[in-house]
Scaffold this motif. Structure first.
Motif, PDB file in Angstrom:
ATOM      1  N   ALA A 120       0.830  -1.199   0.000  1.00  0.00           N
ATOM      2  CA  ALA A 120       0.000   0.000   0.000  1.00  0.00           C
ATOM      3  C   ALA A 120       0.871   1.257   0.000  1.00  0.00           C
ATOM      4  CB  ALA A 120      -0.904  -0.004   1.235  1.00  0.00           C
ATOM      5  N   PRO A 121       0.794   2.041  -1.084  1.00  0.00           N
ATOM      6  CA  PRO A 121       1.547   3.308  -1.123  1.00  0.00           C
ATOM      7  C   PRO A 121       0.952   4.331  -0.149  1.00  0.00           C
ATOM      8  CG  PRO A 121       1.017   2.535  -3.338  1.00  0.00           C
ATOM      9  CD  PRO A 121       0.194   1.722  -2.382  1.00  0.00           C
ATOM     10  N   THR A 122       1.822   4.907   0.665  1.00  0.00           N
ATOM     11  CA  THR A 122       1.379   5.818   1.721  1.00  0.00           C
ATOM     12  C   THR A 122       1.989   7.205   1.515  1.00  0.00           C
ATOM     13  OG1 THR A 122       1.213   5.996   4.149  1.00  0.00           O
ATOM     14  CG2 THR A 122       3.287   5.190   3.274  1.00  0.00           C
ATOM     15  N   GLY A 123       1.475   8.176   2.257  1.00  0.00           N
ATOM     16  CA  GLY A 123       2.105   9.493   2.292  1.00  0.00           C
ATOM     17  C   GLY A 123       1.488  10.532   1.379  1.00  0.00           C
ATOM     18  N   ALA A 124       1.698  11.785   1.751  1.00  0.00           N
ATOM     19  CA  ALA A 124       1.111  12.915   1.027  1.00  0.00           C
ATOM     20  C   ALA A 124       1.985  13.314  -0.161  1.00  0.00           C
ATOM     21  CB  ALA A 124       0.949  14.108   1.966  1.00  0.00           C
ATOM     22  N   THR A 125       1.356  13.470  -1.314  1.00  0.00           N
ATOM     23  CA  THR A 125       2.117  13.789  -2.532  1.00  0.00           C
ATOM     24  C   THR A 125       1.347  14.701  -3.470  1.00  0.00           C
ATOM     25  OG1 THR A 125       1.214  11.753  -3.476  1.00  0.00           O
ATOM     26  CG2 THR A 125       3.424  11.621  -2.541  1.00  0.00           C
ATOM     27  N   GLY A 126       0.705  15.716  -2.907  1.00  0.00           N
ATOM     28  CA  GLY A 126       0.086  16.721  -3.762  1.00  0.00           C
ATOM     29  C   GLY A 126      -1.148  16.264  -4.506  1.00  0.00           C
ATOM     30  N   PRO A 313      -4.370  18.849   2.893  1.00  0.00           N
ATOM     31  CA  PRO A 313      -4.863  19.816   1.906  1.00  0.00           C
ATOM     32  C   PRO A 313      -4.144  19.663   0.562  1.00  0.00           C
ATOM     33  CG  PRO A 313      -3.370  20.869   3.457  1.00  0.00           C
ATOM     34  CD  PRO A 313      -3.466  19.435   3.882  1.00  0.00           C
ATOM     35  N   PHE A 314      -4.759  20.220  -0.481  1.00  0.00           N
ATOM     36  CA  PHE A 314      -4.205  20.038  -1.823  1.00  0.00           C
ATOM     37  C   PHE A 314      -2.991  20.914  -2.106  1.00  0.00           C
ATOM     38  CE2 PHE A 314      -3.970  21.871  -6.091  1.00  0.00           C
ATOM     39  CZ  PHE A 314      -3.406  20.774  -6.720  1.00  0.00           C
ATOM     40  N   SER A 315      -3.136  22.217  -1.903  1.00  0.00           N
ATOM     41  CA  SER A 315      -2.075  23.137  -2.321  1.00  0.00           C
ATOM     42  C   SER A 315      -0.732  22.699  -1.747  1.00  0.00           C
ATOM     43  CB  SER A 315      -2.397  24.544  -1.830  1.00  0.00           C
ATOM     44  OG  SER A 315      -1.209  25.337  -1.875  1.00  0.00           O
ATOM     45  N   PRO A 316       0.297  22.620  -2.600  1.00  0.00           N
ATOM     46  CA  PRO A 316       1.616  22.206  -2.110  1.00  0.00           C
ATOM     47  C   PRO A 316       2.086  23.028  -0.919  1.00  0.00           C
ATOM     48  CG  PRO A 316       1.610  22.313  -4.496  1.00  0.00           C
ATOM     49  CD  PRO A 316       0.273  22.832  -4.050  1.00  0.00           C
ATOM     50  N   VAL A 317       1.734  24.316  -0.922  1.00  0.00           N
ATOM     51  CA  VAL A 317       2.140  25.191   0.185  1.00  0.00           C
ATOM     52  C   VAL A 317       1.490  24.717   1.494  1.00  0.00           C
ATOM     53  CG1 VAL A 317       2.077  27.565   1.045  1.00  0.00           C
ATOM     54  CG2 VAL A 317       2.302  27.136  -1.409  1.00  0.00           C
ATOM     55  N   LEU A 318       0.184  24.396   1.388  1.00  0.00           N
ATOM     56  CA  LEU A 318      -0.542  23.950   2.586  1.00  0.00           C
ATOM     57  C   LEU A 318      -0.102  22.550   3.013  1.00  0.00           C
ATOM     58  CD1 LEU A 318      -4.142  25.201   1.669  1.00  0.00           C
ATOM     59  CD2 LEU A 318      -2.435  26.328   3.122  1.00  0.00           C
ATOM     60  N   GLU A 319       0.086  21.694   2.027  1.00  0.00           N
ATOM     61  CA  GLU A 319       0.511  20.325   2.345  1.00  0.00           C
ATOM     62  C   GLU A 319       1.836  20.368   3.103  1.00  0.00           C
ATOM     63  OE1 GLU A 319       0.293  16.840  -0.579  1.00  0.00           O
ATOM     64  OE2 GLU A 319       2.452  17.077  -0.321  1.00  0.00           O
ATOM     65  N   ASN A 320       2.745  21.161   2.599  1.00  0.00           N
ATOM     66  CA  ASN A 320       4.057  21.291   3.233  1.00  0.00           C
ATOM     67  C   ASN A 320       3.944  21.838   4.653  1.00  0.00           C
ATOM     68  OD1 ASN A 320       6.953  21.119   3.026  1.00  0.00           O
ATOM     69  ND2 ASN A 320       6.910  23.376   3.133  1.00  0.00           N
TER      70      ASN A 320
END
Lengths: 338, 320
Positions: A120-126, A313-320
């Motif tokens: 199962a691929p995990t983690g946030a990636t935009g 969240p979606f935006s890369p800025v917010l995700e980061n």
């Protein structure tokens, strides 16, 4: 030895195990389609060509059906490696994982075994909140499952081999930003990660942590992507004379408590960095374990640096912003050493 | 009679009677407070488990549901091991860790029964996949109720069984109620078997109170599966005489409805048939009945006299 990406190392483990044991089969979506991707992150590329579609089985988009068929096949002695495209989709198959795979052996009084691996691929990636979760921690409170989360190509290959040879259901979490997939399937923001991987057969036992960096001032426990951020932070702090010990548990169930406790007794401080949410999370479990077994050795309160308790969240800025960064790790360690 | 000899016919009869009398006896013991937890009983549906399992070989498999006692007896789990499991004794088929809803015995081809509605069907596919890849000619039968066919597991599993041409037979015991809810409230179709057409496999509706009809249709479906021609969905119209579980007085059904189905009781019907065929008479019937009763009492005594489980086994069998 050769240098491989994580995706290549996982593929190599699958190929070698399939050659070694005819009971090993692969089940999942888009994994063996000619001209296709080899799964969402290229891991199974070329395997259908070598082993045929009897052993590399493409499925409908039916996660319950996938995990169910893998459980049944495993009970009969095959060693299925099933996969979902994103670990978020494990929830679609939650009954099969939590009520069936985890419990059938126990309920049967030990009559049956379920040698099943679920990748199962995990983690946030935009990709927004439904393709981004880190769920490995959540599955640690379902007795009957083993949970593996490798952070390097070497660990991934050796741990996947052990997982396939294990007689229990193993959830095998792979971080999307660590795959190193190339071409059209390359992940933006991925870690450039090539690791030395032996070409000969080797297996890493489940339940053995790895001290990725030795240190004496503070212990940091981290896995998957967070391990790499912790290592980067440690490297930077080293310049200021702060010596960080970084421990990769590698498997969450079974957990190598001993290595963590031993390290805490030496450094007297511990920070847990985790991409899972904080509340009721895996970091809390590590923290409680340290309190129970090594509280008298602590010179500072335990800290948990986790993803904020929000959907990703979606935006890369917010995700980061919501996920622990190298900078926040450095800042937290400095505060703890005050 | 469909290639069935006298002995086999009498065996079917005896098995149906065993299930009925076992369930009745267990219910008495339950009311006496001797059996923990709850019970989901099979009285009324005996023809299905018996008719289907009579077609199977010992190395064929079945998956079952929260109502598994009938399947267990029909597939050949010794009654001692079933009774002991119901009593929560260590001599039970699942070492007292499964209980009524998880009866199973791998050695006779019954997986631990799966008490989440619909969830056994995808797992049956996996058993079938193993048979298919190993070319063993074994078959798996998945039993489930009408309620399961409104669950996603059923639909995912039937589709996958169909596309992979798996050696599996899907047997739906349509007793018209999911717990207290009548099927007409939760399904527009009259026949569940129609759902087979959505997956490109045959669907057959049969009288689940007629053991010979069940046997005949199961024979065709099992042969088809064994020959690599893929799955069949068999819908058996039937009725459970008891409520959903032991605490359910079934006030949601009319007395007339229950009486109608009891007038078509599978055991009474089959007994009449056997009498007509001169295979059974009152004397022989009495003999079979008392033999069954003896076996049941033996099983119950075994369960009562068996030791309670040692506490430490609660921590065993989590991992292999």
């Amino acid at each position: 030895m050769h240098k491989l990406t994580m995706a290549e190392a996982i593929r190599e483990a699958l190929r070698e195990e399939m050659r070694r044991d005819p009971n090993v089969i692969l089940i999942g979506e888009d994994i063996g389609i000619p001209g296709g991707w080899g799964g969402p992150f290229t891991v199974t590329q070329g395997l259908a060509e070598e082993f045929g579609n009897e052993r590399v089985i493409d499925t409908p988009i039916s996660e319950t059906g996938i995990v169910g068929i893998a459980i049944g096949a495993a009970i009969m002695g095959l060693r299925p490696v099933a996969e979902v495209q994103y670990c978020d989709f494990l929830f679609c198959a939650m009954d099969q994982i939590a009520n069936q795979a985890a419990k059938l052996r126990y309920m049967s009084g030990g009559q049956i075994k379920i040698p099943l691996v679920l990748r199962a691929p995990t983690g946030a990636t935009g990709r927004g909140a439904q393709h981004a979760q880190s769920l490995e921690g959540l599955f640690t409170s379902i007795p009957g499952l083993k949970v593996v989360a490798p952070s390097t190509p070497y660990d991934a290959k050796g741990l996947l081999k052990s997982s396939i040879r294990d007689d229990n259901p193993v959830l095998f979490f792979e971080h999307k930003l660590l795959y190193g997939s190339k071409g059209a399937r390359k992940e933006r923001g991925g870690v450039e990660l090539f690791g030395e991987v032996p070409e000969e057969d080797y297996a890493i036992p489940l339940g053995v942590a790895d001290i990725k960096k030795k240190g004496k001032d503070i212990t940091v426990v981290a896995k998957l992507l967070m391990l790499h951020r912790a290592l980067e932070a440690a490297e930077e702090l080293e310049k200021d004379g702060i010596s960080v010990e970084v421990i990769d548990p590698r498997t969450l169930i079974p957990l190598d408590k001993e290595t963590i406790i031993k390290s805490v007794k030496k450094t007297n401080r511990i920070l847990i960095v985790d991409e899972c949410p904080k509340t009721g999370g895996w970091a809390a479990e590590i923290s409680s374990t340290v309190v129970e077994e090594a509280m008298d050795y602590l010179d500072a309160p335990i800290k948990r640096l986790c993803t904020y308790d929000v959907p990703i969240p979606f935006s890369p800025v917010l995700e980061n912003y919501v996920i622990p960064t190298k900078e926040r790790i450095i800042q937290t360690i400095r505060e703890m050493l005050g | 009679m469909m290639g069935l000899g006298k002995e086999k016919l009498l065996l079917l009869y005896k098995q149906m009677l065993s299930i009925r009398l076992f369930e009745d006896r267990i219910y008495q013991l339950f009311l006496q407070g001797m059996i923990p937890s709850t019970l989901h009983q099979y009285q009324g549906e005996e023809a299905i488990a018996v008719g289907v399992c009579a077609v199977l070989n010992e190395d064929d498999f079945i998956t079952s549901t929260h109502r598994p006692h009938g399947h267990a007896i029909a597939k050949g789990i010794p009654m001692e091991k079933i009774a002991a499991e119901l009593f929560g004794k260590v001599t039970g088929c699942c070492r007292a860790k499964g209980g009524s809803m998880h009866i199973g015995d791998y050695s006779v081809g019954m997986l631990p029964a799966i008490a989440i509605v619909g969830s056994g069907i995808p797992i049956a596919n996996g058993v079938a996949l193993a048979f298919k890849l190993r070319r063993t000619k074994q078959v798996v039968v998945s039993f489930f109720g009408d309620g399961a066919t409104n669950n996603g597991s059923f639909h995912e599993a039937l589709n996958m069984g169909a596309i992979y041409n798996l050696p599996v037979v899907y047997v739906c015991e349509n007793n018209f109620y999911g717990a207290s809810t009548h099927i007409s409230k939760v399904m527009k179709l009259e026949n569940i078997a129609d759902r087979a057409s959505a997956y490109g496999i045959p669907g057959v509706v049969i009288d689940g109170m007629d053991v010979l009809e069940v046997y005949k249709v199961a024979t065709e479906a099992v042969s088809r599966a064994r020959d690599g021609k893929g799955p069949t969905l068999i819908e058996c119209k039937t009725y459970r005489y008891s409520g959903h579980s032991r605490s359910d007085p079934a006030n949601y059904r009319s007395k007339e409805e229950l009486e109608f189905w009891k007038s078509r009781d599978p055991i009474v019907l089959f007994k009449k048939r056997l009498f007509e065929l001169n295979i059974l008479d009152e004397e022989a019937d009495k003999q079979i009945k008392s033999e069954v009763e003896r076996e049941i009492e033996k099983a119950i005594n075994f369960a009562i006299e068996s030791p309670s489980p040692p506490l430490e086994i609660a921590l065993e069998d989590v991992y292999a």
